[in-house]
Design a protein around this motif. Structure first.
Motif, mmCIF file in Angstrom:
data_model
loop_
_atom_site.group_PDB
_atom_site.id
_atom_site.type_symbol
_atom_site.label_atom_id
_atom_site.label_comp_id
_atom_site.label_asym_id
_atom_site.label_seq_id
_atom_site.Cartn_x
_atom_site.Cartn_y
_atom_site.Cartn_z
ATOM 1 N N VAL A 110 -9.826 -1.788 -4.121
ATOM 2 C CA VAL A 110 -8.694 -0.941 -3.750
ATOM 3 C C VAL A 110 -8.476 0.077 -4.865
ATOM 4 C CG1 VAL A 110 -6.289 -0.874 -3.023
ATOM 5 C CG2 VAL A 110 -7.688 -2.905 -2.543
ATOM 6 N N VAL A 111 -8.737 1.344 -4.552
ATOM 7 C CA VAL A 111 -8.628 2.423 -5.534
ATOM 8 C C VAL A 111 -7.381 3.239 -5.219
ATOM 9 C CG1 VAL A 111 -9.759 4.428 -6.565
ATOM 10 C CG2 VAL A 111 -11.135 2.492 -5.759
ATOM 11 N N VAL A 112 -6.488 3.322 -6.194
ATOM 12 C CA VAL A 112 -5.247 4.088 -6.046
ATOM 13 C C VAL A 112 -5.304 5.267 -7.017
ATOM 14 C CG1 VAL A 112 -2.730 4.028 -6.121
ATOM 15 C CG2 VAL A 112 -4.018 1.938 -5.541
ATOM 16 N N ILE A 113 -5.202 6.483 -6.483
ATOM 17 C CA ILE A 113 -5.099 7.668 -7.335
ATOM 18 C C ILE A 113 -3.641 8.087 -7.333
ATOM 19 C CG2 ILE A 113 -5.863 10.028 -7.755
ATOM 20 C CD1 ILE A 113 -8.464 9.385 -6.386
ATOM 21 N N ARG A 114 -2.987 7.850 -8.482
ATOM 22 C CA ARG A 114 -1.549 8.076 -8.577
ATOM 23 C C ARG A 114 -1.232 9.552 -8.770
ATOM 24 N NH1 ARG A 114 -1.861 3.178 -11.859
ATOM 25 N NH2 ARG A 114 -1.567 4.432 -13.737
ATOM 26 N N GLY B 285 -17.613 1.080 5.989
ATOM 27 C CA GLY B 285 -17.587 1.588 4.625
ATOM 28 C C GLY B 285 -16.267 1.416 3.907
ATOM 29 N N SER B 286 -15.245 2.157 4.346
ATOM 30 C CA SER B 286 -13.962 2.110 3.654
ATOM 31 C C SER B 286 -12.854 2.583 4.582
ATOM 32 C CB SER B 286 -13.990 2.984 2.387
ATOM 33 O OG SER B 286 -14.254 4.336 2.720
ATOM 34 N N VAL B 287 -11.643 2.229 4.192
ATOM 35 C CA VAL B 287 -10.435 2.677 4.878
ATOM 36 C C VAL B 287 -9.614 3.413 3.831
ATOM 37 C CG1 VAL B 287 -8.355 1.958 6.118
ATOM 38 C CG2 VAL B 287 -10.500 0.697 6.433
ATOM 39 N N TYR B 288 -9.154 4.620 4.149
ATOM 40 C CA TYR B 288 -8.492 5.444 3.153
ATOM 41 C C TYR B 288 -7.331 6.191 3.787
ATOM 42 C CZ TYR B 288 -12.077 8.332 5.360
ATOM 43 O OH TYR B 288 -12.906 8.936 6.280
ATOM 44 N N ALA B 289 -6.279 6.399 3.001
ATOM 45 C CA ALA B 289 -5.061 6.996 3.535
ATOM 46 C C ALA B 289 -4.427 7.885 2.490
ATOM 47 C CB ALA B 289 -4.084 5.903 3.968
ATOM 48 N N GLY B 290 -4.636 9.191 2.648
ATOM 49 C CA GLY B 290 -4.064 10.120 1.700
ATOM 50 C C GLY B 290 -4.668 11.491 1.861
ATOM 51 N N VAL B 291 -4.783 12.198 0.737
ATOM 52 C CA VAL B 291 -5.331 13.546 0.777
ATOM 53 C C VAL B 291 -6.766 13.544 1.298
ATOM 54 C CG1 VAL B 291 -6.170 13.516 -1.605
ATOM 55 C CG2 VAL B 291 -5.482 15.686 -0.555
ATOM 56 N N ASP B 292 -7.482 12.435 1.087
ATOM 57 C CA ASP B 292 -8.861 12.337 1.571
ATOM 58 C C ASP B 292 -8.916 12.261 3.093
ATOM 59 O OD1 ASP B 292 -7.633 9.860 1.473
ATOM 60 O OD2 ASP B 292 -9.098 8.984 0.100
ATOM 61 N N ARG C 283 3.597 2.624 -5.068
ATOM 62 C CA ARG C 283 2.946 3.665 -5.844
ATOM 63 C C ARG C 283 3.176 5.026 -5.196
ATOM 64 N NH1 ARG C 283 2.776 -0.017 -8.809
ATOM 65 N NH2 ARG C 283 0.980 -0.912 -9.937
ATOM 66 N N ARG C 284 3.216 6.058 -6.022
ATOM 67 C CA ARG C 284 3.349 7.436 -5.557
ATOM 68 C C ARG C 284 2.072 8.162 -5.957
ATOM 69 N NH1 ARG C 284 7.440 10.935 -4.061
ATOM 70 N NH2 ARG C 284 7.282 13.105 -4.769
ATOM 71 N N GLY C 285 1.419 8.833 -5.003
ATOM 72 C CA GLY C 285 0.181 9.463 -5.402
ATOM 73 C C GLY C 285 -0.547 10.209 -4.313
ATOM 74 N N TYR C 286 -1.871 10.305 -4.516
ATOM 75 C CA TYR C 286 -2.739 11.111 -3.659
ATOM 76 C C TYR C 286 -3.425 10.293 -2.572
ATOM 77 C CZ TYR C 286 -2.481 15.304 -6.607
ATOM 78 O OH TYR C 286 -2.053 16.421 -7.274
ATOM 79 N N ARG D 261 1.571 17.083 -0.622
ATOM 80 C CA ARG D 261 2.808 16.613 -1.227
ATOM 81 C C ARG D 261 2.632 15.135 -1.546
ATOM 82 N NH1 ARG D 261 6.688 16.104 2.287
ATOM 83 N NH2 ARG D 261 5.407 16.482 4.137
ATOM 84 N N PRO D 262 2.972 14.673 -2.742
ATOM 85 C CA PRO D 262 2.752 13.266 -3.097
ATOM 86 C C PRO D 262 3.364 12.319 -2.072
ATOM 87 C CG PRO D 262 3.462 14.513 -5.021
ATOM 88 C CD PRO D 262 3.610 15.432 -3.840
ATOM 89 N N ALA D 263 2.645 11.252 -1.799
ATOM 90 C CA ALA D 263 3.092 10.260 -0.823
ATOM 91 C C ALA D 263 3.558 9.006 -1.540
ATOM 92 C CB ALA D 263 1.956 9.916 0.133
ATOM 93 N N ASP D 264 4.561 8.369 -0.974
ATOM 94 C CA ASP D 264 5.056 7.102 -1.506
ATOM 95 C C ASP D 264 4.468 5.968 -0.671
ATOM 96 O OD1 ASP D 264 6.859 8.014 -3.605
ATOM 97 O OD2 ASP D 264 8.031 8.877 -1.972
ATOM 98 N N TYR D 265 3.695 5.112 -1.319
ATOM 99 C CA TYR D 265 2.990 4.031 -0.643
ATOM 100 C C TYR D 265 3.576 2.677 -1.009
ATOM 101 C CZ TYR D 265 -0.864 7.437 -0.104
ATOM 102 O OH TYR D 265 -1.633 8.535 0.198
ATOM 103 N N ARG D 266 3.487 1.759 -0.087
ATOM 104 C CA ARG D 266 3.618 0.330 -0.377
ATOM 105 C C ARG D 266 2.264 -0.294 -0.090
ATOM 106 N NH1 ARG D 266 8.955 -2.404 0.937
ATOM 107 N NH2 ARG D 266 9.278 -1.493 -1.126
ATOM 108 N N ILE D 267 1.686 -0.908 -1.110
ATOM 109 C CA ILE D 267 0.339 -1.481 -1.025
ATOM 110 C C ILE D 267 0.459 -2.980 -1.238
ATOM 111 C CG2 ILE D 267 -2.021 -1.350 -1.906
ATOM 112 C CD1 ILE D 267 -0.970 1.307 -3.355
ATOM 113 N N THR D 268 0.015 -3.757 -0.278
ATOM 114 C CA THR D 268 0.063 -5.210 -0.383
ATOM 115 C C THR D 268 -1.365 -5.728 -0.434
ATOM 116 O OG1 THR D 268 2.096 -5.218 0.928
ATOM 117 C CG2 THR D 268 0.978 -7.326 0.616
ATOM 118 N N VAL D 269 -1.727 -6.335 -1.571
ATOM 119 C CA VAL D 269 -3.081 -6.849 -1.784
ATOM 120 C C VAL D 269 -3.002 -8.367 -1.900
ATOM 121 C CG1 VAL D 269 -5.156 -6.770 -3.222
ATOM 122 C CG2 VAL D 269 -3.722 -4.719 -2.975
ATOM 123 N N ASP D 270 -3.504 -9.050 -0.879
ATOM 124 C CA ASP D 270 -3.469 -10.516 -0.845
ATOM 125 C C ASP D 270 -2.060 -11.046 -1.146
ATOM 126 O OD1 ASP D 270 -6.143 -10.515 -0.224
ATOM 127 O OD2 ASP D 270 -6.833 -11.068 -2.217
#
Length: 308
Positions: free
Chosen positions: A231-235, A147-154, A199-202, A184-193
């Motif tokens: 790729v869905v980013v909730i900032r 289905g999906s891979v998710y990393a954050g508040v979810d 990004r900082r977010g949820y 607490r907001p997380a600081d992400y590095r997201i590499t897409v292709d």
């Protein structure tokens, strides 16, 4: 199995000579799994099909049972929730084996995305008469999921839901509320292709299926057969605004908010930049590990009995 099973479902039609092995998670859905599986197995047998039932000890055992049944030419039925279906489907990804989904867990989100019926009669008709459909899978840190891979508040909410005694949507609702209040907001590095975004977010979600977390439509544009991840980013946003976003997940309207960013790609790497902090990532309702995670699409890797 129950000593007094529900009434049998009428045969769905002429049996096409299929043999089935149901791989069951005994804890998923409790009596709900039995309530679906007993009349389903009876309908399949009355139509002339061979049906075996195997109860798994854990997910590793379920994967082994699935591969063994596929090696004998059986259609493998994953009976349970998204964790069981993802495990069984992942074990079959990249092979010619055929998966059938019997939604009997809390979330059933991959079945929801595919439009798989939840009643025994509808399932029997699909399994007896349906033709396999090729859908994409996802490789997450080398492990196939659906289905999906998710990393954050979810993912934290997922962990909370797995630990509670509540069932169904209540487990996810309470788990999510606890996760958001402590977040607490997380600081992400997201590499897409190959393209790098900080990004900082949820949360960051790499979605093959549009649904997760008991029917939340996190990626309404996602398709299971397009060879891409949404790729869905909730900032970062005030908590009250995030609660509004959570409510909008029911119909997918959250993607219209400026705090929500949607990208597409074949390979997504999610890293956590916050020093000294760890964060779990989720996949198909399970928590395989902590960030970083790399998700790669596996185009058409799984053959599944699902409506077209």
């Amino acid at each position: 199995m129950s000593a007094n099973p529900p009434a049998a479902v009428p045969p769905a039609g002429p049996a096409p000579g299929r043999a089935f092995t149901a791989v069951v998670n005994p804890s998923a859905g409790g009596s709900a799994a039995t309530a679906i599986l007993v009349p389903l197995a009876r309908a399949l047998r009355e139509a002339g099909a061979e049906v075996a039932v195997e109860y798994s000890r854990d997910l590793a055992h379920a994967a082994a049972l699935a591969r063994d049944a596929a090696g004998r030419g059986h259609v493998v039925l994953g009976v349970g929730g998204d964790g069981m279906v993802g495990c069984v489907g992942g074990a079959l990804a990249g092979t010619e084996a055929v998966l059938g989904i019997v939604p009997a867990g809390r979330g059933n989100d991959f079945a929801r995305q595919l439009g798989v019926p939840s009643d025994p009669a509808g399932l029997a008709a699909l399994f007896l008469e349906g033709e396999p459909r090729a859908v994409d899978a996802v490789e997450a840190n080398g492990v196939p999921v659906l289905g999906s891979v998710y990393a954050g508040v979810d993912a934290v909410a997922n962990r909370n839901a797995n630990r509670t005694r509540l069932r169904g949507s209540a487990a996810y609702t309470v788990g999510a509320l606890r996760a958001v209040l402590a977040w607490r907001p997380a600081d992400y590095r997201i590499t897409v292709d190959g393209a790098v975004l900080d990004r900082r977010g949820y949360t960051v979600v790499a979605a093959n299926s549009g649904f997760y977390g008991f029917g939340r439509h996190i990626a309404p544009g996602a398709r299971v057969d397009d060879g891409l991840l949404d790729v869905v980013v909730i900032r970062d946003a005030p908590r009250l605004l995030f609660f509004a976003v959570m409510r909008e997940l029911s119909d997918g309207s959250h993607v219209r908010r400026p705090q929500v960013e949607v990208l597409r790609g074949r390979e997504v790497r999610i890293e956590l930049l916050t020093p000294g902090r760890t964060l779990p990532y989720g996949a198909d309702g399970e928590l395989p590990g902590e960030l970083p995670v790399t998700a790669r699409i596996m185009p058409g890797a799984l053959r599944v009995l699902a409506p077209r």
